[in-house]
Design a protein around this motif. Structure first.
Motif, mmCIF file in Angstrom:
data_model
loop_
_atom_site.group_PDB
_atom_site.id
_atom_site.type_symbol
_atom_site.label_atom_id
_atom_site.label_comp_id
_atom_site.label_asym_id
_atom_site.label_seq_id
_atom_site.Cartn_x
_atom_site.Cartn_y
_atom_site.Cartn_z
ATOM 1 N N LEU A 2 0.832 -1.201 0.000
ATOM 2 C CA LEU A 2 0.000 0.000 0.000
ATOM 3 C C LEU A 2 0.869 1.255 0.000
ATOM 4 C CD1 LEU A 2 -2.694 1.515 0.297
ATOM 5 C CD2 LEU A 2 -2.485 1.257 2.758
ATOM 6 N N GLY A 3 1.902 1.252 0.829
ATOM 7 C CA GLY A 3 2.777 2.416 0.907
ATOM 8 C C GLY A 3 3.413 2.733 -0.437
ATOM 9 N N LEU A 4 3.916 1.703 -1.108
ATOM 10 C CA LEU A 4 4.579 1.925 -2.394
ATOM 11 C C LEU A 4 3.589 2.414 -3.443
ATOM 12 C CD1 LEU A 4 7.106 -1.037 -2.608
ATOM 13 C CD2 LEU A 4 7.590 1.372 -2.320
ATOM 14 N N ILE A 5 2.395 1.780 -3.479
ATOM 15 C CA ILE A 5 1.390 2.183 -4.475
ATOM 16 C C ILE A 5 0.967 3.632 -4.233
ATOM 17 C CG2 ILE A 5 -0.936 1.745 -5.343
ATOM 18 C CD1 ILE A 5 0.643 -0.560 -6.120
ATOM 19 N N ALA A 6 0.702 3.951 -2.959
ATOM 20 C CA ALA A 6 0.262 5.308 -2.653
ATOM 21 C C ALA A 6 1.342 6.317 -3.010
ATOM 22 C CB ALA A 6 -0.093 5.422 -1.172
ATOM 23 N N ALA A 7 2.585 5.944 -2.766
ATOM 24 C CA ALA A 7 3.684 6.854 -3.090
ATOM 25 C C ALA A 7 3.690 7.163 -4.578
ATOM 26 C CB ALA A 7 5.016 6.241 -2.677
ATOM 27 N N VAL A 8 3.356 6.160 -5.384
ATOM 28 C CA VAL A 8 3.343 6.340 -6.827
ATOM 29 C C VAL A 8 2.169 7.206 -7.266
ATOM 30 C CG1 VAL A 8 2.839 5.106 -8.936
ATOM 31 C CG2 VAL A 8 4.533 4.218 -7.358
ATOM 32 N N VAL A 9 0.994 6.912 -6.683
ATOM 33 C CA VAL A 9 -0.211 7.610 -7.109
ATOM 34 C C VAL A 9 -0.109 9.095 -6.784
ATOM 35 C CG1 VAL A 9 -2.674 7.801 -6.691
ATOM 36 C CG2 VAL A 9 -1.625 5.558 -6.933
ATOM 37 N N LEU A 10 0.451 9.400 -5.630
ATOM 38 C CA LEU A 10 0.497 10.791 -5.207
ATOM 39 C C LEU A 10 1.689 11.537 -5.783
ATOM 40 C CD1 LEU A 10 -0.602 10.325 -1.521
ATOM 41 C CD2 LEU A 10 -1.914 11.293 -3.385
ATOM 42 N N ALA A 11 2.674 10.804 -6.302
ATOM 43 C CA ALA A 11 3.817 11.486 -6.910
ATOM 44 C C ALA A 11 3.400 12.004 -8.280
ATOM 45 C CB ALA A 11 4.990 10.520 -7.045
ATOM 46 N N HIS A 12 4.220 12.885 -8.863
ATOM 47 C CA HIS A 12 3.835 13.381 -10.172
ATOM 48 C C HIS A 12 4.511 12.566 -11.257
ATOM 49 C CE1 HIS A 12 7.619 15.780 -10.491
ATOM 50 N NE2 HIS A 12 7.532 15.661 -9.193
ATOM 51 N N GLY A 13 4.054 12.747 -12.485
ATOM 52 C CA GLY A 13 4.631 12.008 -13.593
ATOM 53 C C GLY A 13 3.862 10.719 -13.861
ATOM 54 N N SER A 14 4.397 9.904 -14.774
ATOM 55 C CA SER A 14 3.713 8.699 -15.216
ATOM 56 C C SER A 14 3.690 7.636 -14.116
ATOM 57 C CB SER A 14 4.418 8.161 -16.457
ATOM 58 O OG SER A 14 4.311 6.754 -16.523
ATOM 59 N N VAL A 15 2.500 7.062 -13.893
ATOM 60 C CA VAL A 15 2.363 6.027 -12.868
ATOM 61 C C VAL A 15 3.130 4.769 -13.265
ATOM 62 C CG1 VAL A 15 0.724 4.547 -11.676
ATOM 63 C CG2 VAL A 15 0.145 6.917 -12.120
ATOM 64 N N LEU A 16 3.035 4.406 -14.558
ATOM 65 C CA LEU A 16 3.730 3.200 -15.025
ATOM 66 C C LEU A 16 5.228 3.305 -14.782
ATOM 67 C CD1 LEU A 16 2.243 2.160 -18.478
ATOM 68 C CD2 LEU A 16 2.245 0.883 -16.334
ATOM 69 N N LYS A 17 5.794 4.457 -15.152
ATOM 70 C CA LYS A 17 7.233 4.639 -14.977
ATOM 71 C C LYS A 17 7.602 4.584 -13.504
ATOM 72 C CE LYS A 17 8.429 7.503 -18.945
ATOM 73 N NZ LYS A 17 8.724 8.901 -19.284
ATOM 74 N N ALA A 18 6.757 5.196 -12.662
ATOM 75 C CA ALA A 18 7.077 5.205 -11.230
ATOM 76 C C ALA A 18 7.071 3.783 -10.678
ATOM 77 C CB ALA A 18 6.089 6.086 -10.481
ATOM 78 N N ILE A 19 6.097 2.959 -11.116
ATOM 79 C CA ILE A 19 6.074 1.573 -10.634
ATOM 80 C C ILE A 19 7.313 0.829 -11.135
ATOM 81 C CG2 ILE A 19 4.782 -0.602 -10.618
ATOM 82 C CD1 ILE A 19 2.246 0.963 -10.935
ATOM 83 N N ALA A 20 7.668 1.072 -12.407
ATOM 84 C CA ALA A 20 8.860 0.422 -12.941
ATOM 85 C C ALA A 20 10.097 0.819 -12.130
ATOM 86 C CB ALA A 20 9.052 0.793 -14.417
ATOM 87 N N MET A 21 10.152 2.102 -11.715
ATOM 88 C CA MET A 21 11.302 2.541 -10.920
ATOM 89 C C MET A 21 11.320 1.869 -9.550
ATOM 90 S SD MET A 21 13.152 4.373 -12.789
ATOM 91 C CE MET A 21 14.312 5.262 -11.765
ATOM 92 N N ILE A 22 10.136 1.651 -8.981
ATOM 93 C CA ILE A 22 10.081 0.942 -7.699
ATOM 94 C C ILE A 22 10.645 -0.463 -7.857
ATOM 95 C CG2 ILE A 22 8.522 -0.158 -6.056
ATOM 96 C CD1 ILE A 22 6.795 2.228 -6.133
#
Lengths: 165, 501
Positions: free
Chosen positions: B153-173
């Motif tokens: 949940l923490g990682l997903i929320a961090a992605v959703v609330l961050a700016h930029g592409s969600v897909l890229k943010a998940i890939a970076m995680i």
């Protein structure tokens, strides 16, 4: 990040499509995932109950591969995304910064702290286009004095100060 | 009362001469890097991580925390006087703050920003003191499956609330998780992703990765961009006290900003920047005459500046109570704790009350120091803006190199940092935010550990995550967040919120 000739015609030129941010990012993630899968090809996977060394890494690589593919597709569908351009002015700092760090790493234990800092500052300064020589010398002196005070006097680290013969 | 006793214990720790000194150093460094564009709190904290090896854990954490909230104060100075954000969290302050400066109200804008930040910092300190203990008690009842789901949940929320592409943010995680796995597998003692390099058998050191990506990477990114010209407001700041009218308009905005920032700071992915953006949007929405915004509206300074400081401080809550970092700075704080052998989590508060409450109390003291550092001494910081980047980057580069070397007296670490510097630059160039990667890197080993333990509890049945009610709830929350962000309407709104500049 291909260095295209900016005059090559339409934005649908294959090289221009390749140079889109999302296309490059997708390819990067796919490449990293492929490398990860190849390196971990012999890691035992085990079962969900007794997970082997390779279970989690390979799982993550496959997820990364999927995400990379999705980003790639996204990039291919963005019709008017501008291609990335890279000039020498942008490559130069990468080369200079990396070289200065490598020089520092190679020098620190043999040549000592003072010479390693001089090397790092001297090479690093190439990236600053308009630095004057007296400024550079002054900066190097101040940085050597400051780092000596913080790391060797303050924290008492055992770093060789002068060359070790 | 328990709260008073705890704060008294904390003040006892925070008021020792050494810790007062480290709070002051943190506040000064924070203001310095806040004022200077081109270097932010993430890079600075990463660079100073190796130094904290040699300090008491509580002193080190007090100093690092001071850098984070100190940067929120300093960032506004540059935003108001130069129209350049000293920090990303003060991007919105430029809009109205600089307009105020042009109308000769620079002193008023600076004072409102500093006083608003101080008020927000004080409130946030008490919020941490009040809400951390109950949250830690909840955390202590969690088992391995709950922890795993909480981290998801923490990682997903961090992605959703961050700016930029969600897909890229998940890939970076995921990339961060993979980097975190490199080294010797703790369970089977076999090597993973070490490429037969002996130095890599202990894994990639957290500080080396952070310094490489944020320190070296930022230097490269700034150098490729070339030096921007800065025009510092040359007029003398005559009046450093806001007018009655400014006060009247500002204080409700300070209250709203503090409230909004305190809430958004606690959320994973929240923190200073999100809080500031949201506060600006809120002020503009509820203003009677929105057209004043962009032309020197005092609320446009008061709201975001209070919000970013409140958000910076309340983002410590999940880190201190659950061991879950909500943003990259908190990931670095967790790194600083593990350097000292402190396992972050709910037990920190009960096992090391001195550390916990000392840190909380030092935040209020640090805010008080910052008020003094920023208001009467503003002239000194303005002078610093004239230091050209060509001196700054050489110093940053050198501190990165020495810092990395001293972690394990290993020249090889410097090479790894150089590698991650180039990687960090490429990520930034391709708009792949490196912050989620750091979160993944920190949480990777913990997640794998909890996943394995959960699987052993359930004898290999993945349904355990859905059968335990708390774990199920956390996973549903994560799924809902992902669904929400996939909805087109929300996606548009999210983009607007981040493009308010």
């Amino acid at each position: 990040m291909t260095a295209d000739n900016p005059n090559t015609t339409s934005p649908h030129h294959p090289l221009h499509i390749l140079a889109r941010k999302n296309v490059l990012a997708g390819l990067m993630f796919i490449a990293i995932a492929a490398l990860g899968l190849w390196v971990s090809r012999d890691y035992p996977i085990g079962t969900a109950l007794r997970m082997g060394t390779g279970y989690v890494p390979r799982l993550l690589c496959w997820i990364l591969m999927g995400l990379g593919a999705a980003i790639l597709v996204q990039g291919l569908r963005e019709k008017d995304a501008p291609p990335e351009r890279t000039s020498w002015r942008q490559i130069m700092p990468i080369v200079v910064v990396t070289t200065s760090l490598i020089a520092f790493a190679l020098a620190i234990e043999q040549l000592g702290f003072v010479l390693a800092i001089l090397l790092l500052v001297g090479i690093g300064a190439i990236a600053a286009r308009d630095i004057k020589i007296w400024e550079l010398l002054l900066a190097a002196l101040v940085l050597i004095a400051l780092s000596y005070a913080i790391f060797i006097l303050g924290l008492g680290l055992t770093i060789p100060v002068w060359p070790v013969w | 009362m328990e709260l008073i006793d705890n704060l008294a214990l904390g003040l006892g720790v925070a008021l020792t001469p050494a810790n007062l000194g480290f709070a002051l150093i943190g506040a000064l460094i924070g203001t310095l890097i806040g004022v200077l564009p081109g270097i932010g709190p993430i890079a600075t904290i990463a660079m100073l991580l190796p130094l904290t090896f040699h300090l008491e854990p509580v002193s080190g954490l007090i100093m690092l925390a001071g850098i984070f909230y100190g940067a929120q104060y300093g960032g506004s100075t540059t935003a108001i006087l130069v129209n350049l954000p000293g920090e990303t969290s003060s991007v919105v302050t430029c809009i109205d703050g600089h307009q105020m400066a042009r109308q000769g109200k620079a002193g008023s804008a600076l004072a409102i920003a500093a006083l608003g930040s101080f008020f927000a910092g004080t409130v946030a300190t008490f919020i941490i003191a009040a809400f951390a203990p109950p949250l830690a008690r909840v955390g202590q009842s969690f088992g391995a499956p709950e922890y795993f789901s909480l981290m998801v949940l923490g990682l997903i929320a961090a992605v959703v609330l961050a700016h930029g592409s969600v897909l890229k943010a998940i890939a970076m995680i995921i990339l961060g998780l993979l980097f975190g796995l490199a080294g010797t597998d703790g369970q089977t003692a076999s090597q993973r992703f070490t490429f037969d390099i002996t130095e890599l058998s202990d894994g990639i050191d957290f500080a080396v990765l952070a310094i490489g990506v944020f320190g070296v990477g930022e230097v490269i990114a700034n150098l490729t961009r070339g030096e921007e010209s800065r025009s510092v407001m040359s007029e003398r700041i005559t009046r450093l006290w806001p007018t009655r009218e400014d006060f009247r308009l500002a204080w409700p905005a300070v209250l709203r900003g503090t409230g909004l920032g305190s809430i958004l700071g606690v959320l994973p992915g929240g923190g200073a920047t999100l809080s500031a953006f949201a506060a600006y949007v809120l002020e503009k929405k509820i203003a009677r005459d929105p057209s004043r915004f962009g032309r020197g509206a005092v609320e446009g300074v008061a709201g975001p500046e209070s919000a970013n400081n409140a958000g910076a401080q309340t983002s410590f809550i999940p880190m201190l109570t659950l061991g879950i970092p909500g943003n990259a700075v908190m990931a670095l704080m967790i790194g600083a704790m593990t350097i000292h052998g402190i396992q972050p989590g709910p037990q920190v508060m009960s096992e090391r009350p001195q550390l916990f409450w000392g840190m909380v109390a030092s935040m209020w003291i640090g805010n008080l120091m910052l008020l003094v550092i920023n208001l009467p001494l503003i002239g000194i910081w303005v002078q610093l803006l004239k230091v050209p980047y060509r001196f700054l980057y050489l110093s940053i580069l050198l501190f990165c190199a020495i810092g990395v070397y001293t972690i394990g007296n290993s020249p090889f670490s410097v090479l790894i940092a150089a590698f991650f510097g180039v990687a960090g630059y490429i990520f930034m160039r391709l708009e792949c935010e490196p912050a989620p990667m750091i979160l993944g890197f920190v949480l990777g080993p913990l997640m794998e550990d909890n996943l394995r333990r959960a699987m052993r509890i359930s004898s290999g049945d993945p349904m355990i995550f859905l059968n335990r009610p708390i774990s199920l709830g956390l996973l549903i929350a994560a799924a809902v967040l992902l669904l929400i962000v996939a909805l087109p309407a929300i996606r548009r709104g999210r983009q607007e919120a981040f493009q308010e500049t």
